[in-house]
Write a protein that holds these residues in place. Structure first.
Motif, PDB file in Angstrom:
ATOM      1  N   ASN A  97       0.838  -1.188   0.000  1.00  0.00           N
ATOM      2  CA  ASN A  97       0.000   0.000   0.000  1.00  0.00           C
ATOM      3  C   ASN A  97       0.880   1.248   0.000  1.00  0.00           C
ATOM      4  O   ASN A  97       1.816   1.343   0.770  1.00  0.00           O
ATOM      5  N   ARG A 120      -7.613  -2.511   4.010  1.00  0.00           N
ATOM      6  CA  ARG A 120      -7.770  -3.427   5.141  1.00  0.00           C
ATOM      7  C   ARG A 120      -8.568  -4.659   4.748  1.00  0.00           C
ATOM      8  O   ARG A 120      -8.281  -5.770   5.194  1.00  0.00           O
ATOM      9  N   TRP A 180      -6.197  -7.064   2.932  1.00  0.00           N
ATOM     10  CA  TRP A 180      -5.331  -7.789   3.865  1.00  0.00           C
ATOM     11  C   TRP A 180      -6.107  -8.791   4.697  1.00  0.00           C
ATOM     12  O   TRP A 180      -5.638  -9.917   4.919  1.00  0.00           O
ATOM     13  N   LYS A 236     -10.770 -10.174  11.762  1.00  0.00           N
ATOM     14  CA  LYS A 236      -9.463  -9.696  11.284  1.00  0.00           C
ATOM     15  C   LYS A 236      -9.571  -8.269  10.761  1.00  0.00           C
ATOM     16  O   LYS A 236      -8.734  -7.422  11.054  1.00  0.00           O
ATOM     17  N   LEU A 264      -7.381  -5.263  12.427  1.00  0.00           N
ATOM     18  CA  LEU A 264      -6.201  -4.950  11.630  1.00  0.00           C
ATOM     19  C   LEU A 264      -5.873  -3.469  11.805  1.00  0.00           C
ATOM     20  O   LEU A 264      -6.652  -2.597  11.443  1.00  0.00           O
ATOM     21  N   ASP A 272      -0.951   0.417  11.327  1.00  0.00           N
ATOM     22  CA  ASP A 272       0.513   0.395  11.315  1.00  0.00           C
ATOM     23  C   ASP A 272       1.083  -0.340  10.108  1.00  0.00           C
ATOM     24  O   ASP A 272       2.103   0.066   9.550  1.00  0.00           O
ATOM     25  N   MET A 273       0.439  -1.424   9.711  1.00  0.00           N
ATOM     26  CA  MET A 273       0.934  -2.188   8.570  1.00  0.00           C
ATOM     27  C   MET A 273       0.882  -1.330   7.294  1.00  0.00           C
ATOM     28  O   MET A 273       1.823  -1.323   6.504  1.00  0.00           O
ATOM     29  N   ILE A 274      -0.196  -0.605   7.117  1.00  0.00           N
ATOM     30  CA  ILE A 274      -0.321   0.245   5.935  1.00  0.00           C
ATOM     31  C   ILE A 274       0.716   1.370   5.982  1.00  0.00           C
ATOM     32  O   ILE A 274       1.332   1.705   4.971  1.00  0.00           O
ATOM     33  N   LYS A 275       0.951   1.913   7.158  1.00  0.00           N
ATOM     34  CA  LYS A 275       1.972   2.954   7.316  1.00  0.00           C
ATOM     35  C   LYS A 275       3.365   2.400   7.013  1.00  0.00           C
ATOM     36  O   LYS A 275       4.191   3.074   6.397  1.00  0.00           O
ATOM     37  N   THR A 276       3.616   1.163   7.416  1.00  0.00           N
ATOM     38  CA  THR A 276       4.902   0.522   7.131  1.00  0.00           C
ATOM     39  C   THR A 276       5.074   0.321   5.634  1.00  0.00           C
ATOM     40  O   THR A 276       6.148   0.569   5.074  1.00  0.00           O
ATOM     41  N   HIS A 277       4.022  -0.113   4.970  1.00  0.00           N
ATOM     42  CA  HIS A 277       4.064  -0.272   3.509  1.00  0.00           C
ATOM     43  C   HIS A 277       4.353   1.062   2.835  1.00  0.00           C
ATOM     44  O   HIS A 277       5.177   1.144   1.921  1.00  0.00           O
TER      45      HIS A 277
END
Length: 112
Positions: free
Chosen positions: A11, A26, A29, A78, A82, A85-90
């Motif tokens: 993302n 989201r 994922w 999920k 969710l 943070d994962m999207i920010k990391t991407h």
């Protein structure tokens, strides 16, 4: 068309990451993490349609868009847990490592 094809998604949003503007990301994922391959393919096809994005923007809940055969409860759990943070990391990976501008799209390939 091949059972040997793999798809991954990174993302790279162009706007500030919030829950209300990451529904599709989201959902993608949550689908990858909870569904079988057949349901993943079907649901991702539905998520990629413009009318789905318009429907979500108009306030439709993601659970109203699920397809028959999906494990609804597992998906919803999920999806609701969710974090962003994962999207920010991407986003950080896309911009810092791949040198993409915010919102810029790219296709990466690492075939055999």
């Amino acid at each position: 068309t091949s059972s040997h094809t793999r798809v991954g998604i990174l993302n790279n949003p162009s706007s500030k990451i919030k829950e209300d503007n990451t529904a599709i990301a989201r959902a993608i994922w949550a689908t990858f993490l909870t569904q079988n391959n057949s349901n993943i393919k079907s649901f991702l096809g539905k998520l990629s349609k413009e009318e789905t994005a318009k429907s979500l923007a108009a306030g439709t809940k993601i659970t109203k868009l699920l397809i028959p055969g999906m494990d609804d409860n597992t998906f919803e759990k999920k999806y609701n847990t969710l974090g962003l943070d994962m999207i920010k990391t991407h986003q950080m990976f896309c911009q810092e490592v791949l040198k993409l501008l915010p919102g810029e799209m790219a296709v990466m390939s690492n075939g055999r």
